[in-house]
Design a protein around this motif. Structure first.
Motif, mmCIF file in Angstrom:
data_model
loop_
_atom_site.group_PDB
_atom_site.id
_atom_site.type_symbol
_atom_site.label_atom_id
_atom_site.label_comp_id
_atom_site.label_asym_id
_atom_site.label_seq_id
_atom_site.Cartn_x
_atom_site.Cartn_y
_atom_site.Cartn_z
ATOM 1 N N TRP A 126 0.841 -1.209 0.000
ATOM 2 C CA TRP A 126 0.000 0.000 0.000
ATOM 3 C C TRP A 126 0.871 1.253 0.000
ATOM 4 O O TRP A 126 0.637 2.189 -0.775
ATOM 5 C CB TRP A 126 -0.929 -0.009 1.205
ATOM 6 N N PHE A 127 1.889 1.269 0.851
ATOM 7 C CA PHE A 127 2.749 2.452 0.920
ATOM 8 C C PHE A 127 3.627 2.577 -0.326
ATOM 9 O O PHE A 127 3.926 3.695 -0.768
ATOM 10 C CB PHE A 127 3.607 2.415 2.185
ATOM 11 N N ALA A 128 4.054 1.463 -0.904
ATOM 12 C CA ALA A 128 4.845 1.527 -2.138
ATOM 13 C C ALA A 128 4.047 2.167 -3.267
ATOM 14 O O ALA A 128 4.589 2.914 -4.090
ATOM 15 C CB ALA A 128 5.314 0.131 -2.532
ATOM 16 N N LEU A 129 2.755 1.866 -3.310
ATOM 17 C CA LEU A 129 1.890 2.511 -4.301
ATOM 18 C C LEU A 129 1.864 4.022 -4.106
ATOM 19 O O LEU A 129 1.968 4.798 -5.071
ATOM 20 C CB LEU A 129 0.468 1.954 -4.202
ATOM 21 N N GLU A 137 -1.399 -1.657 -11.366
ATOM 22 C CA GLU A 137 -1.065 -2.922 -12.012
ATOM 23 C C GLU A 137 0.443 -3.175 -12.031
ATOM 24 O O GLU A 137 0.890 -4.293 -12.312
ATOM 25 C CB GLU A 137 -1.614 -2.974 -13.444
ATOM 26 N N ARG A 138 1.241 -2.146 -11.683
ATOM 27 C CA ARG A 138 2.699 -2.314 -11.689
ATOM 28 C C ARG A 138 3.319 -2.272 -10.290
ATOM 29 O O ARG A 138 4.541 -2.245 -10.163
ATOM 30 C CB ARG A 138 3.347 -1.262 -12.587
ATOM 31 N N VAL A 139 2.495 -2.276 -9.265
ATOM 32 C CA VAL A 139 2.995 -2.395 -7.888
ATOM 33 C C VAL A 139 2.115 -3.413 -7.163
ATOM 34 O O VAL A 139 0.932 -3.165 -6.932
ATOM 35 C CB VAL A 139 2.958 -1.048 -7.136
ATOM 36 N N MET A 246 -2.655 -6.572 -3.730
ATOM 37 C CA MET A 246 -2.934 -5.438 -4.618
ATOM 38 C C MET A 246 -3.950 -4.519 -3.963
ATOM 39 O O MET A 246 -4.605 -4.896 -2.978
ATOM 40 C CB MET A 246 -3.516 -5.954 -5.940
ATOM 41 N N ARG A 247 -4.083 -3.330 -4.507
ATOM 42 C CA ARG A 247 -5.123 -2.437 -3.994
ATOM 43 C C ARG A 247 -6.498 -2.986 -4.374
ATOM 44 O O ARG A 247 -6.792 -3.228 -5.544
ATOM 45 C CB ARG A 247 -4.956 -1.029 -4.553
ATOM 46 N N ILE A 248 -7.334 -3.190 -3.375
ATOM 47 C CA ILE A 248 -8.655 -3.760 -3.592
ATOM 48 C C ILE A 248 -9.644 -2.672 -3.995
ATOM 49 O O ILE A 248 -9.652 -1.579 -3.437
ATOM 50 C CB ILE A 248 -9.164 -4.457 -2.300
ATOM 51 N N ASN A 249 -10.472 -3.004 -4.970
ATOM 52 C CA ASN A 249 -11.488 -2.062 -5.447
ATOM 53 C C ASN A 249 -12.868 -2.692 -5.333
ATOM 54 O O ASN A 249 -13.304 -3.447 -6.194
ATOM 55 C CB ASN A 249 -11.196 -1.651 -6.895
ATOM 56 N N ASN A 250 -13.536 -2.428 -4.217
ATOM 57 C CA ASN A 250 -14.912 -2.863 -3.981
ATOM 58 C C ASN A 250 -15.104 -4.361 -4.174
ATOM 59 O O ASN A 250 -15.941 -4.807 -4.947
ATOM 60 C CB ASN A 250 -15.882 -2.087 -4.887
ATOM 61 N N TYR A 251 -14.328 -5.129 -3.442
ATOM 62 C CA TYR A 251 -14.516 -6.578 -3.406
ATOM 63 C C TYR A 251 -15.171 -6.925 -2.084
ATOM 64 O O TYR A 251 -14.589 -6.725 -1.019
ATOM 65 C CB TYR A 251 -13.169 -7.288 -3.553
ATOM 66 N N HIS A 252 -16.410 -7.392 -2.161
ATOM 67 C CA HIS A 252 -17.208 -7.675 -0.960
ATOM 68 C C HIS A 252 -17.206 -6.476 -0.010
ATOM 69 O O HIS A 252 -17.084 -6.634 1.214
ATOM 70 C CB HIS A 252 -16.712 -8.935 -0.258
ATOM 71 N N GLY A 253 -17.315 -5.286 -0.594
ATOM 72 C CA GLY A 253 -17.418 -4.069 0.201
ATOM 73 C C GLY A 253 -16.105 -3.495 0.683
ATOM 74 O O GLY A 253 -16.086 -2.491 1.408
ATOM 75 N N ASP A 256 -9.580 0.270 -1.245
ATOM 76 C CA ASP A 256 -8.448 1.111 -0.853
ATOM 77 C C ASP A 256 -7.636 0.538 0.300
ATOM 78 O O ASP A 256 -7.220 1.251 1.218
ATOM 79 C CB ASP A 256 -8.908 2.529 -0.519
ATOM 80 N N VAL A 257 -7.409 -0.746 0.237
ATOM 81 C CA VAL A 257 -6.492 -1.412 1.157
ATOM 82 C C VAL A 257 -5.875 -2.550 0.348
ATOM 83 O O VAL A 257 -6.492 -3.041 -0.596
ATOM 84 C CB VAL A 257 -7.226 -1.931 2.413
ATOM 85 N N CYS A 258 -4.653 -2.944 0.652
ATOM 86 C CA CYS A 258 -4.005 -3.987 -0.132
ATOM 87 C C CYS A 258 -4.170 -5.348 0.525
ATOM 88 O O CYS A 258 -3.796 -5.546 1.687
ATOM 89 C CB CYS A 258 -2.524 -3.666 -0.324
ATOM 90 N N LEU A 259 -4.735 -6.263 -0.230
ATOM 91 C CA LEU A 259 -4.931 -7.652 0.172
ATOM 92 C C LEU A 259 -4.769 -8.510 -1.078
ATOM 93 O O LEU A 259 -4.734 -7.980 -2.198
ATOM 94 C CB LEU A 259 -6.330 -7.852 0.763
#
Length: 308
Positions: A126-129, A137-139, A246-253, A256-259
């Motif tokens: 998350w911080f590297a992004l 897609e590149r971090v 990766m940065r999550i975009n609205n997966y099961h609510g 904006d957090v990396c999982l």
């Protein structure tokens, strides 16, 4: 392909050796705060490379020598001052190092793919992004790829099949609340229905790293292998599917957090993100992991702003 490897601890050295054995770079730059050690490591690896059919040129250098890298493998970590297995203990120290290096590395190689290996990998990704300014897609981080390999091996032993034939993923947090997504798993097209037996195997997989750590003080071969799977998929455009952070975009609510979620990895990095269905119990565990990562990020973020 030019690969720069940042950090030469136990994990970084194992990754470097695997790259040479597999021939997954044309040029490999080793970057370490211990300059003389990096030079000796490069010499030793060049001797090993001379025994292989493929050619990998290995050299030691500084951050500026990474310029023009196609892939940056980030393994740099502060030396642990505790025997605690908790990955989050090192978060603040590792972030301080990340804050110094990532902007320099990103400026030197603006088109690179950055693969985060350092723990806690979800937080560091998350911080590297944020620090690199690269597109998401590149971090990305190695995430739960090794957790998935551990689980698949146990499942393969349970059913006496090859591990590569087991279609099961560990997703979410690389940590206590990782999710063995059995509700979307299968073997030869036959669904694996969640059960106490499978849950027991999932616990064994999740606990295996701690057992190794308490005996050896570190783990490195497994994570090196996971990193090689990612690097090979990038180099050869294999489009392998792997659960990476990766940065999550609205997966099961969750956003904006990396999982980790399964992603197709190719020459451009993450080329597609897959979104497996989860049952209610799996969703609850996924959300717990997301909250844990979010809490750590919120705790550390002010120090990043203060330093900038």
């Amino acid at each position: 392909m030019k690969v720069s490897l940042i950090g030469l601890g136990k994990v970084g050295s194992a990754v470097a050796h695997a790259i040479v054995l597999k021939g997954l770079a044309d040029e490999l730059v080793l970057v370490s705060r211990r300059t003389e050690m990096a030079r000796s490591e490069a010499d030793d690896l060049n001797h090993a490379a001379g025994l292989e059919e493929h050619s990998v040129e290995v050299r030691a250098g500084g951050d500026v020598d990474t310029a023009g890298s196609d892939v940056i493998l980030y393994c740099d970590a502060a030396q642990s001052k505790t025997s605690d297995v908790d990955r989050y203990c090192a978060a603040r120290g590792n972030l301080e190092r990340l804050r110094e290096r990532i902007p320099i590395l990103a400026a030197a190689s603006p088109q690179a793919i950055c693969v985060m290996v350092t723990n806690p990998v979800d937080v560091m990704t998350w911080f590297a992004l944020q620090l690199s300014g690269f597109p998401q897609e590149r971090v990305f981080g190695v995430g739960t790829l090794l957790d998935t390999a551990r689980l698949r091996r146990l499942l393969s032993e349970r059913w006496s099949v090859h591990a590569s034939d087991v279609r099961a993923y560990v997703i979410g947090e690389h940590g206590e609340d990782q999710v063995a997504s059995f509700s979307s798993a299968s073997l030869g097209g036959e669904a694996m229905k969640p059960s106490d037996d499978l849950a027991s195997l999932a616990r064994q997989a999740a606990e295996s790293a701690g057992k190794i750590y308490r005996t050896r003080g570190f783990t490195n071969y497994g994570i090196a292998g996971a990193t090689m799977m990612i690097l090979e998929s990038i180099r050869n455009n294999r489009r392998r599917t792997a659960p990476v952070s990766m940065r999550i975009n609205n997966y099961h609510g969750v956003s904006d957090v990396c999982l980790s979620l399964p992603a197709v990895i190719g020459r451009r990095g993450i080329e597609r993100v897959l979104r497996p269905e989860l049952n209610e119990a799996e969703q609850a565990t996924f959300h717990r992991g997301a909250q844990r990562i979010r809490d750590v990020i919120q705790t550390l973020a002010p120090s990043l702003v203060a330093a900038s």
